[in-house]
Structures are given as C-alpha cells and as structure tokens.
Write an enzyme that holds these catalytic residues in place. Structure first.
Site, PDB file in Angstrom:
ATOM      1  N   TYR A 165      13.170 -32.136 -22.133  1.00 33.60           N
ATOM      2  CA  TYR A 165      11.716 -32.118 -22.230  1.00 33.60           C
ATOM      3  C   TYR A 165      11.078 -32.833 -21.044  1.00 33.60           C
ATOM      4  CZ  TYR A 165      12.010 -37.004 -23.708  1.00 33.60           C
ATOM      5  OH  TYR A 165      12.247 -38.352 -23.729  1.00 33.60           O
TER       6      TYR A 165
ATOM      7  N   CYS B 159       9.377 -38.898 -18.020  1.00 32.72           N
ATOM      8  CA  CYS B 159       8.075 -39.373 -18.482  1.00 32.72           C
ATOM      9  C   CYS B 159       7.243 -39.926 -17.333  1.00 32.72           C
ATOM     10  CB  CYS B 159       8.238 -40.421 -19.575  1.00 32.72           C
ATOM     11  SG  CYS B 159       9.053 -41.909 -18.998  1.00 32.72           S
TER      12      CYS B 159
ATOM     13  N   HIS C 147      -2.895 -47.301 -10.307  1.00 28.53           N
ATOM     14  CA  HIS C 147      -3.397 -47.583 -11.653  1.00 28.53           C
ATOM     15  C   HIS C 147      -4.561 -46.669 -12.011  1.00 28.53           C
ATOM     16  CE1 HIS C 147      -5.903 -49.809 -14.582  1.00 28.53           C
ATOM     17  NE2 HIS C 147      -4.723 -50.033 -15.141  1.00 28.53           N
TER      18      HIS C 147
ATOM     19  N   SER D 117      15.134 -41.422 -20.530  1.00 26.52           N
ATOM     20  CA  SER D 117      13.874 -40.841 -20.084  1.00 26.52           C
ATOM     21  C   SER D 117      13.691 -41.284 -18.632  1.00 26.52           C
ATOM     22  CB  SER D 117      12.734 -41.346 -20.962  1.00 26.52           C
ATOM     23  OG  SER D 117      11.536 -40.796 -20.509  1.00 26.52           O
TER      24      SER D 117
ATOM     25  N   GLU E  51      15.088 -45.658 -14.277  1.00 27.20           N
ATOM     26  CA  GLU E  51      14.104 -45.774 -13.200  1.00 27.20           C
ATOM     27  C   GLU E  51      14.586 -46.683 -12.077  1.00 27.20           C
ATOM     28  OE1 GLU E  51      10.557 -47.480 -14.959  1.00 27.20           O
ATOM     29  OE2 GLU E  51      11.777 -48.462 -16.477  1.00 27.20           O
TER      30      GLU E  51
ATOM     31  N   ARG F 122      -3.601  -1.388  -6.485  1.00 31.27           N
ATOM     32  CA  ARG F 122      -2.841  -2.641  -6.409  1.00 31.27           C
ATOM     33  C   ARG F 122      -3.240  -3.511  -7.595  1.00 31.27           C
ATOM     34  NH1 ARG F 122      -6.132  -4.798  -1.145  1.00 31.27           N
ATOM     35  NH2 ARG F 122      -8.135  -4.173  -1.959  1.00 31.27           N
TER      36      ARG F 122
ATOM     37  N   MET G  32      -4.311  -5.641  11.201  1.00 32.34           N
ATOM     38  CA  MET G  32      -5.210  -4.645  11.772  1.00 32.34           C
ATOM     39  C   MET G  32      -6.067  -3.920  10.742  1.00 32.34           C
ATOM     40  SD  MET G  32      -4.478  -1.250  13.909  1.00 32.34           S
ATOM     41  CE  MET G  32      -4.758  -0.284  12.435  1.00 32.34           C
TER      42      MET G  32
ATOM     43  N   LYS H 293       0.838  -1.199   0.000  1.00 34.43           N
ATOM     44  CA  LYS H 293       0.000   0.000   0.000  1.00 34.43           C
ATOM     45  C   LYS H 293       0.875   1.251   0.000  1.00 34.43           C
ATOM     46  CE  LYS H 293      -3.783  -0.565   2.502  1.00 34.43           C
ATOM     47  NZ  LYS H 293      -4.329  -0.787   3.860  1.00 34.43           N
TER      48      LYS H 293
ATOM     49  N   ARG I  58       7.994 -47.522 -25.735  1.00 29.29           N
ATOM     50  CA  ARG I  58       8.638 -48.383 -24.742  1.00 29.29           C
ATOM     51  C   ARG I  58       8.295 -49.839 -25.021  1.00 29.29           C
ATOM     52  NH1 ARG I  58       6.978 -47.713 -18.545  1.00 29.29           N
ATOM     53  NH2 ARG I  58       5.064 -48.713 -19.267  1.00 29.29           N
TER      54      ARG I  58
ATOM     55  N   GLY J  44      12.017 -42.364 -15.584  1.00 30.34           N
ATOM     56  CA  GLY J  44      10.722 -42.896 -15.153  1.00 30.34           C
ATOM     57  C   GLY J  44      10.619 -42.654 -13.661  1.00 30.34           C
ATOM     58  N   THR J  45      10.159 -41.462 -13.307  1.00 22.95           N
ATOM     59  CA  THR J  45      10.270 -41.064 -11.895  1.00 22.95           C
ATOM     60  C   THR J  45       9.247 -41.757 -10.999  1.00 22.95           C
ATOM     61  OG1 THR J  45       8.994 -39.105 -12.441  1.00 22.95           O
ATOM     62  CG2 THR J  45      11.383 -38.848 -12.300  1.00 22.95           C
ATOM     63  N   ASN J  46       8.239 -42.422 -11.573  1.00 21.40           N
ATOM     64  CA  ASN J  46       7.335 -43.192 -10.701  1.00 21.40           C
ATOM     65  C   ASN J  46       8.091 -44.357 -10.073  1.00 21.40           C
ATOM     66  OD1 ASN J  46       5.416 -41.527 -11.775  1.00 21.40           O
ATOM     67  ND2 ASN J  46       4.389 -43.109 -12.978  1.00 21.40           N
ATOM     68  N   ASP J  47       8.676 -45.203 -10.931  1.00 18.93           N
ATOM     69  CA  ASP J  47       9.422 -46.343 -10.410  1.00 18.93           C
ATOM     70  C   ASP J  47      10.663 -45.890  -9.659  1.00 18.93           C
ATOM     71  OD1 ASP J  47       8.363 -48.957 -10.750  1.00 18.93           O
ATOM     72  OD2 ASP J  47       8.427 -48.653 -12.917  1.00 18.93           O
TER      73      ASP J  47
ATOM     74  N   ARG K 235       3.136 -46.569 -23.775  1.00 21.36           N
ATOM     75  CA  ARG K 235       3.204 -47.820 -23.010  1.00 21.36           C
ATOM     76  C   ARG K 235       2.551 -48.895 -23.857  1.00 21.36           C
ATOM     77  NH1 ARG K 235       1.445 -43.731 -19.045  1.00 21.36           N
ATOM     78  NH2 ARG K 235       2.861 -43.737 -17.253  1.00 21.36           N
TER      79      ARG K 235
HETATM   80  P1  ADP Z   1      -7.752  -2.315   3.438  1.00 18.55           P
HETATM   81  O1  ADP Z   1      -6.331  -2.727   3.423  1.00 18.55           O
HETATM   82  O2  ADP Z   1      -8.639  -3.159   4.281  1.00 18.55           O
HETATM   83  O3  ADP Z   1      -8.285  -2.045   2.070  1.00 18.55           O
HETATM   84  P2  ADP Z   1      -7.408   0.516   3.727  1.00 18.55           P
HETATM   85  O4  ADP Z   1      -6.240   0.988   4.506  1.00 18.55           O
HETATM   86  O5  ADP Z   1      -7.294   0.578   2.264  1.00 18.55           O
HETATM   87  O6  ADP Z   1      -7.772  -0.930   4.236  1.00 18.55           O
HETATM   88  O7  ADP Z   1      -8.660   1.347   4.202  1.00 18.55           O
HETATM   89  C1  ADP Z   1      -9.981   0.973   3.958  1.00 18.55           C
HETATM   90  C2  ADP Z   1     -10.793   2.127   3.473  1.00 18.55           C
HETATM   91  O8  ADP Z   1     -10.740   3.201   4.389  1.00 18.55           O
HETATM   92  C3  ADP Z   1     -10.291   2.718   2.200  1.00 18.55           C
HETATM   93  O9  ADP Z   1     -10.784   2.021   1.104  1.00 18.55           O
HETATM   94  C4  ADP Z   1     -10.867   4.111   2.240  1.00 18.55           C
HETATM   95  O10 ADP Z   1     -12.168   4.094   1.744  1.00 18.55           O
HETATM   96  C5  ADP Z   1     -10.866   4.408   3.697  1.00 18.55           C
HETATM   97  N1  ADP Z   1      -9.717   5.283   3.987  1.00 18.55           N
HETATM   98  C6  ADP Z   1      -8.485   4.925   4.397  1.00 18.55           C
HETATM   99  N2  ADP Z   1      -7.708   6.018   4.527  1.00 18.55           N
HETATM  100  C7  ADP Z   1      -8.459   7.073   4.190  1.00 18.55           C
HETATM  101  C8  ADP Z   1      -8.224   8.481   4.125  1.00 18.55           C
HETATM  102  N3  ADP Z   1      -7.041   9.000   4.407  1.00 18.55           N
HETATM  103  N4  ADP Z   1      -9.238   9.270   3.739  1.00 18.55           N
HETATM  104  C9  ADP Z   1     -10.431   8.731   3.449  1.00 18.55           C
HETATM  105  N5  ADP Z   1     -10.737   7.460   3.500  1.00 18.55           N
HETATM  106  C10 ADP Z   1      -9.752   6.607   3.867  1.00 18.55           C
HETATM  107 MG    MG Z   2       8.557 -48.062 -14.892  1.00 18.98          MG
HETATM  108 MG    MG Z   3      -7.840  -0.851   0.821  1.00 26.19          MG
END
Ligand code: ADP
Ligand code: MG
Ligand code: MG
Length: 886
Positions: free
Chosen positions: A856, A836, A460, A769, A750, A342, A108, A27, A623, A771-774, A567
């Site tokens: 291969y 194989c 099998h 080749s 193998e 992201r 958090m 972020k 084979r 034969g990694t099973n055996d 086979r």
């Molecule tokens: P998460 O990782 O769960 O997406 P965020 O840190 O992106 O959490 O925050 C969740 C939401 O909180 C954001 O999508 C936004 O809508 C709101 N938010 C976070 N920071 C701000 C900010 N500085 N001003 C306004 N809204 C905020």
């Molecule tokens: Mg074999």
């Molecule tokens: Mg967010």
C-alpha cells in the site's frame, strides 16, 4: 522486392491500419483504418516515418526508389478518382500533410491544391465552370508552397495581394474576381523570382518539394523544442510521415462545406455531437476565424443527407476507436468526405464523464478508462481554482513552489495569532511567514492559504498544508516576507497587512488583490465511480496519513482504506494539551513525568478511539512520538514566562531545560525510537492509550486493527527492546480486561542502516512502512529544510532529474527500498509493506511502489483520490508491458 515505404488507402481498402501509428503517423494510420471500415476518405497514400529517418540519415535527399514507389501509388489514386495528376483536361489535385506518431504542433503546415500550374488552372476553370474558384485555388497553392516549403515569408505574399486589392480599390479578398486573382498569381511569380526561386510548374516537382519540406520540418527548431518539453525525445520516434491525398473541395458553392466535430462534448463530456462548419469554404477557413462558423446541428437543415451520414459515421468511428473522436470533414457538392479522425482532447470534467459513460455503455472496459484520466486532473477537480478570466486580469506578485494545490484568497497577515483572531471575526486570511513551525498550526488552520519564502516540498508548511488540504506556496524566494515590518515585497510591489492577496497552490503563483475562486465538485458522481473502477484494477492499496478523526473522515470520503501514518505529536499541540506535554517534558523525576503522562493518557486514548471509529474495519497505524522534545518547548520570551508559571517552575529553570534540549542537529538527534529508549514512560503511555482504545472498540462489538509503529529504527536491537516493552504493557492490559485484541507491531524504515539490515528487523516486525522523507534526507544528505536553496540548480543542470523529495530518487533511495523489500520478505514472507512519506501521494513515485511490490501507499487526505487513480494506472500499464528502469 525491397522494403515498403508507401502505403495506399481509399475506396474501402488500405495497406495500413489504425495500429501502425509508429510507422504511418497518427493521421496516416487512422486514414487507413477509416478506409478499411468503409468510411469515405479521399484516396491517397502515406510515406512512412522510416523514410523520414532515412532522409535524415542519408544527407537529406529523397531517394529515387521512393519516388518510383510513390509515383506508382499516385497512379492508383488516379485510377480510383478517374482524374490525372497534371492533366489540364481532368486534373487530380492533392494535399500534402505531415503527421507523426504523436500529434505535434511545430511541424509543417498542410499544403493544399498541389498539382496546379498555368495550364491546369485553365482546365480546372473549364471543368468546374468556375474561373474564380480555380484562380483562387492556384494563388492559395502558390502562397502555401512558398511560405511553408520554400521559406518565402507569408507577409510578402499578403503584401502582393494587398497591392492588387488597392489597385482595384477593395478591401476584401472576396471582392476580387478571376482576372484580379490571375494578376495576383503573376505578382506571386515575381515574388518567387525576387526571392531567388522559380515557381515549379511541374506537378511532380511540386510534390517532391512539399514532401521534402515535411521531412525537413521534423528537425526544425520549433519541433525539436516541442519534443524536448514534452519528454518525446526519449520515445524513439522515427520521424514524421507524409500523407498525399486527393483534394476535395468544400468551396464549390452552397452545396459544399467544411467543418470539425467531436463525438462528445469536449467541455462537459455530454454524449452529443459537438462541432462547427462553414458552407462554401476550404480547409483552414474554419479554424482561421475569418468567418463565424455555424453550429453542427444546423447542417441538418442545410443538407440532411450529409448530416445523417456524418452523424452515423461519427458514431461508427467512436465505436471502432473506442474513444471520443475529433474529426475533420469536407462536403463537395453534397458528397461527404472524412479527412481525419483522432482521439479528442477534453477538459478534466469531460475526461471523467466520458470514461464513466463509456464503461456504463459497455463500450470500453474499466482497466482502459482508468488510464484515460490524468491523476493531476483529478486533483484539479477536487480543489478550488481561480476563475481563468479573472487571473488574466489580476496583478502578478511573484512565484514559489506549488506545495499544496488549490486557490485561495484573503487578507494578508504575518502571525498565526492574528490569523486566528481575524478568522474568529469571520474574515478570510492568507498567512505569510518566512517559514512555519509546529507552533503555527492554529494560524495555519485558520488561514485559507499559506505562503512562505523558504523551505521545500516537504518543509513543515508544505506537509501540514497538504495534510489539511490547504492551499500553500512555499519557498517563494523572490518574495521577501518581513513579519516585523508586516510587509512582503517582490517585483517592485509592497503588500501590507490587511491587503488582499490571492495564491494559486497548483501553479505556485501569487497575485495582488482578490481573485474569484471556483469550488470543486468533490468526490461525487462520476469521479466516485471512476475511482471505484480504479480500486478494482489496482494492486496497491491506498491509506491516509491522518492525525485526527476529522482528517480520517475526510479521507474515508475520498476512499482511503485505512490509516498508514498517524503522527501522534500533532495531537500534543492543542491548547490544553501542550501545557500537559510541557509539564511532562520539564519533569525532573520519573514520578513527576508519570503523573503528567497520566493526564495525557485519557486524551490520547480518545484521540485513538476517534481514529478507530472513523476507520472501522481498516488498519490504523499509529506512530509513537517522533520529534525531538525541543519542538514542544517555548522559544519566545513572553511564552517562556507564561509556561514557567503554568508548569510551576522558575523562568531560569525552564531556560536551563530548553538549553539542555537544544541540539545542533536535531533531525539526527534525540528523537524517534531514541526518545522511547530513554523515556520508556512516554512510549508506554502511548501503547496503553492505543490498546485501551482498541479494547473499548472490541467491547462495543466493533472491528479494530491497531498497528503500533516505532519510528527511526536503525538497528534491530532498538526494535526488539521496544517491542518487548510494548508487549509487556499490552499483555498486562489484555489480561486485566480478559479480552483478545489483534494488533501488529512494526517499524518505520527511514534510516539507511535499517534498509540494509531489513532481514534482521523483519524477523521481529509485522510490517515496514517506508518513511521516504527522512530516508531521502539521510540517503542523499540533503536537509529537508534547506535543500530548497540549491535544488533548483541541481535540477537545471541535470544532476538530479527532479526534486527527490517530490519524485522518489529511484536509483538511490529506490534501490535501498528495494533492498529492504527483498531482505524483509526473505526473512518474513508475511510482512506487510507500505510507504508513508510524501511520495505516497505522487503518481510517479506510486508507480515505483507498484514496481517493487509494496502492499500500500499512504498519503495526505486530499491526495487519496490521486493515489487511487495512479495505483490503478501503474497496474494496467505494467500488465500491458510498460517497461521502465527500476
Ligand atoms: P492539421 O494536422 O494541422 O490538422 P491537416 O493535415 O489535417 O492539418 O490539414 C488541415 C486541413 O486541411 C484539414 O482539416 C482539411 O480541412 C484540409 N485538407 C487537408 N487535406 C485535404 C484534402 N485532401 N482535401 C480537402 N481538404 C483537405
Ligand atoms: Mg521520519
Ligand atoms: Mg487536421
């Protein structure tokens, strides 16, 4: 100056950038990058993940020097915003947001509106001319700080809120006015006291409490668990960063709002902006689902200027980050702000479409997009799957190993013969067996899906089902399958013959009844294009394990370049073949045997011709007969009677022969090269059939590249003897037909002994080749058919990291492979090397094959697309410098 722990951003500048994800979290790094690129982000600063690590190392205290550095950064935010933290006449409020290098639910939650207190709330009310807004912000902040940072339960706040609502006689938050909300604030203060806490009035103190809570959340139970489950605990992550950022308000009237949007449709991959927003709302309201958000396209009507800016900026962001972006935005009194960007999560379908579109748009190169689609997603797209909604409603029966992906539904039967009968009547069937054997092939082919109660990932049933592209679950130990009673029992439910059953081979789950399936899109359009890019990027070639022209055709459609393993024994199980084969086996004299083989020769020749035709221009590795002959003789009384009659001997004689062929340890018995040594006629017939087919091809002006593979060689002399005999047959044929055909003779590696003497063997062999099973079976001493009983506990206890038949055991079997590669190339630099075994279709094992420098991999037809993508990904990741222990 000491080390830097705080990075500022905002107003077109930033101390960090998008590359610093490890230090600033995803972020924080992207907020800096956006700011650098002139995207409007509320100003703020990021406290580094390094600080989080120090916090944990130094007894969980926030050092004074950090506070100084952060407060200096806060002053810069004040300058940029023209507001002051804690100043009632013009207050700066901030959000405190967590964010690690890799996005991680379990840490958090964000705290909004930090900086409010008894005085600041009055100032905010005056400044915004909106008393209700100010008091609502205040009570929300108290709630978030208490809940998220101080451990006061959310429900307790809700209870206090409800008290005020019922005093007033209203149900909805929105019906509370400013004075009511002020009362809520009073009640919240009481709650803090009841919990033995004091609501902190000083904004600075609030900031440190929140910061510390973010650091502390890095090691809460949920976060630790999440890292474990996702293999993140080995990635050397330092901790989470803390982002402190000026608040902007989407809830200041109808010219304000907040929303989330994607630069492309995350479900379909369509190149269109996709998203939702709410007018007059703050942050989490969109996700919380209290009000129904509006489609992003209607923002154009609500606020054209903000809409245009949003769309243009999103396009800009996608071009900068070169991937589909998932953004969060807020509009405050008509002014648009970006709060996050992201790379967006997407469905498998969307992943493929976006990857291909971005190459065609010239935005991203092929080697980058091939890493953006998970191999497992390709597999998902190619097999039918159950309708999600139907699965939720379906009655769960039990589970087993997900041996062959896909979803299948049909009526239950317990014998292969019955399966074939039902199929002939046009019915869909699921075949239930304790385990399967080569005799069951017909029934397996007739069934939509196969369920067995024993066996592992290379039993099998599993190998054959994958080869056929048929859904299968094996080793479902909790399901008791009783073919005599014609019942299957699990979890208190009894399923009888004729009942409907639905099995999910991707998940390994079984449901009672008929669950609707959805068809795959196949190797068309975008998937085809993506895999073509993969071929351009990969170093490893991908061939197929195929025994029939039909399989070879399918595999070619999936992009296989050659056959890595045919086979030949599978060719003898057809109805008219098995009798001829049996006549050969029961022969008492060489003459009788040769006569029987003569009958088989033209059939084998046609088989091979079919494979050559299907794979024209590519190598076809055939084979020689591998399994012990015991597998071809009948075992049930009725069958013995029939077979004795049809091959013209008495039942007693046949019983004696069967008794003779019995071995107590057939996997290490009379099979592979050993058969060819004792019954030279069999190998001779097969070599002849291969070369006659090849000669016909050449005469027809077609390209053919036959490769004759001798199985189970442990000592070079076995190989040289067989090679000499084969060459004699071949030379005679070529002379007779006055023609030249290029061919190769090589061996399957193998047996552990072969790997450590590979230099000797390579002097004479054109290819190896693996034969990694055996090889796995013999190196670990784990019987392929029985290891299912204990492997679960082995993996749970960390003795083996995973099922060694599924992902190659790099330190053991892998070391032997590497030894053989080095020895083999040492004495024969031109030797061709491949795999194989079943590992050839497993992305993790394919990575290993790339690492040791094989030419291969070869796998079952339906895994070819997965293998192609995995091969490309290995090539790209190692070029980029990925390191793993070999
Ligand atoms: P998460 O990782 O769960 O997406 P965020 O840190 O992106 O959490 O925050 C969740 C939401 O909180 C954001 O999508 C936004 O809508 C709101 N938010 C976070 N920071 C701000 C900010 N500085 N001003 C306004 N809204 C905020
Ligand atoms: Mg074999
Ligand atoms: Mg967010």
């Amino acid at each position: 100056m000491g080390k830097k722990y705080v990075y500022s951003f905002g107003n077109g500048k930033a101390e960090g950038n998008g590359k610093l994800k490890d230090l600033l979290g995803g972020k924080g790094a992207n907020l800096a990058e956006m700011s650098l690129r002139g995207v409007p982000v509320p100003p703020g600063f990021t406290i580094t993940t390094e600080m989080c690590r120090l916090y944990w190392e130094n007894g969980q205290v926030i050092p004074e020097y950090l506070k100084e550095e952060a407060e200096a950064a806060l002053r810069r935010v004040e300058e940029l915003s023209g507001k002051k933290f804690g100043d009632p006449s013009n207050p700066l409020l901030v959000s405190v947001r967590s964010g690690a290098a890799i996005s991680m639910p379990g840490m958090m939650d964000t705290i909004l509106n930090l900086g409010l207190n008894d005085e600041v709330v009055e100032g905010l009310a005056k400044l915004t001319n909106n008393k209700r807004f100010a008091w609502d912000a205040y009570r929300r902040f108290m709630q978030m700080l208490g809940d998220v940072a101080l451990g006061i339960e959310h429900e307790k706040f809700e209870k206090k809120l409800n008290e005020v609502k019922s005093e007033k006689g209203v149900k909805n938050d929105l019906d509370l006015d400013a004075d009511d909300l002020a009362k809520v604030v009073e009640k919240y203060k009481e709650l803090y006291k009841e919990e033995g806490k004091e609501f902190p009035q000083k904004p600075e103190e609030q900031l440190w409490i929140a910061t510390e809570a973010v650091f502390a959340s890095w090691n809460n139970k949920r976060a630790i668990k999440y890292r474990q489950i996702n293999g993140m605990d080995k990635m050397g992550l330092l901790g989470t960063a803390v982002n402190v950022q000026m608040m902007v308000f989407g809830n200041m009237g109808d010219d304000s709002g907040t929303g989330v949007a994607f630069t492309r449709n995350p479900n379909t991959g369509e190149n269109e902006i996709y998203g939702e927003y709410l007018l007059n709302a703050q942050g989490e309201d969109v996700v919380a689902g209290i009000r129904t958000p509006k489609d992003i396209s209607t923002l154009e009507k609500d606020n054209k200027k903000a809409y245009d800016k949003l769309i243009n900026t999103m396009r800009k962001l996608e071009a900068a980050f070169k991937d589909m972006q998932d953004i969060e935005f807020t509009i405050e009194k008509g002014e648009l702000y970006f709060l996050q960007t992201r790379n967006g999560k997407r469905t498998a379908t969307a992943a493929v479409k976006i990857a291909v579109d971005m190459v065609e748009e010239g935005l991203v190169s092929k080697d980058i997009v091939v890493t953006r689609v998970k191999p497992a997603d390709i597999e998902k797209l190619l097999h039918p799957a159950f309708d999600k909604e139907e699965v939720e409603k379906a009655k769960y029966f039990g589970k087993g190993l997900p041996a062959s992906p896909g979803a299948a539904t049909g009526i239950v039967t317990f014998t292969p013969e019955h399966a074939e009968e039902l199929k002939a009547e046009g019915k869909q069937v699921i075949l239930l067996r304790p385990e399967t054997s080569p005799e069951d092939i017909g029934g397996m082919d007739a069934a939509e899906g196969i369920l067995t109660s024993t066996g592992g990932m290379t039993s099998h049933a599993a190998v054959v089902a994958r080869g056929m592209g048929k859904t299968a679950i094996v080793g479902a130990e909790e399901i008791v399958i009783n073919p005599q009673e014609r019942t299957a029992k699990a979890n208190g439910i009894t399923v009888k013959e004729g009942d409907w059953l639905s099995i999910d081979g991707t998940e390994g789950k079984v449901y009672v009844g008929k669950v609707k399936t959805i068809k795959p899109t196949g190797l068309e359009g975008d998937i085809r294009k993506l895999l073509d890019y993969a071929d351009e990027v990969a170093d490893l070639g991908v061939r197929v394990n195929a025994d029939t022209p039909k399989d070879a055709e399918i595999a070619k459609g999936f992009g296989a370049k050659g056959i890595g393993l045919c086979r030949t024994e599978h060719m003898f199980f057809g109805e008219e073949r098995i009798n001829k084969m049996r006549r050969m086996i029961v022969s008492k004299t060489k003459e009788q045997r040769e006569a029987a083989l003569k009958d088989l020769l033209p059939m084998q020749k046609d088989d091979f011709k079919g494979l050559f035709e299907a794979m024209q221009g590519y190598a076809v590795t055939i084979r020689l007969l591998d399994p012990p002959l015991h597998e071809f003789v009948p075992h049930e009384e009725s069958a013995i009677k029939e077979v004795a009659k049809s091959v013209g001997i008495t039942e007693e004689e046949l019983r004696d022969i069967i008794e003779d062929l019995h071995e107590s340890n057939p996997m290490m018995g009379h099979r592979g090269v050993r058969l060819a040594i004792t019954y030279p006629e069999i190998a001779e017939m097969q070599v002849k059939a291969i070369m006659l087919a090849a000669i016909e091809m050449v005469k027809e002006g077609k390209t053919v590249k036959p490769e004759i593979m001798i199985p189970l060689v442990g000592k070079v002399n076995e190989f040289t003897l067989l090679k000499e005999r084969a060459e004699k047959v071949i030379n005679d044929l070529l002379l007779e037909h006055q023609i030249d055909v290029e061919y190769k003779i090589g061996t399957m590696i193998e047996i552990p002994r072969a790997t450590v003497t590979a230099d000797e063997i390579a002097e004479h062999a054109d290819f190896f080749s693996f034969g990694t099973n055996d090889l796995t079976q013999m190196t670990l001493g784990f019987s392929r058919d029985d290891y299912g009983k204990f492997i679960g506990e082995y993996v749970e206890n960390g003795i083996y990291e995973s099922d060694p038949f599924q992902h190659i055991d790099r330190n053991g079997v892998g070391k032997l492979v590497k030894t053989a590669v080095d020895l083999g190339r040492g004495s024969n630099p031109r030797i061709k090397l491949g795999v194989c075994g079943e590992h050839g279709g497993d992305p993790e094992s394919i990575e290993f094959c790339h690492l040791v420098g094989l030419d291969y991999v070869s796998c079952s037809p339906y895994r070819v697309p997965v293998a192609r993508l995995a091969a490309a990904q290995s090539a790209v990741e190692f070029k980029r410098g990925k390191k793993v222990n070999k």
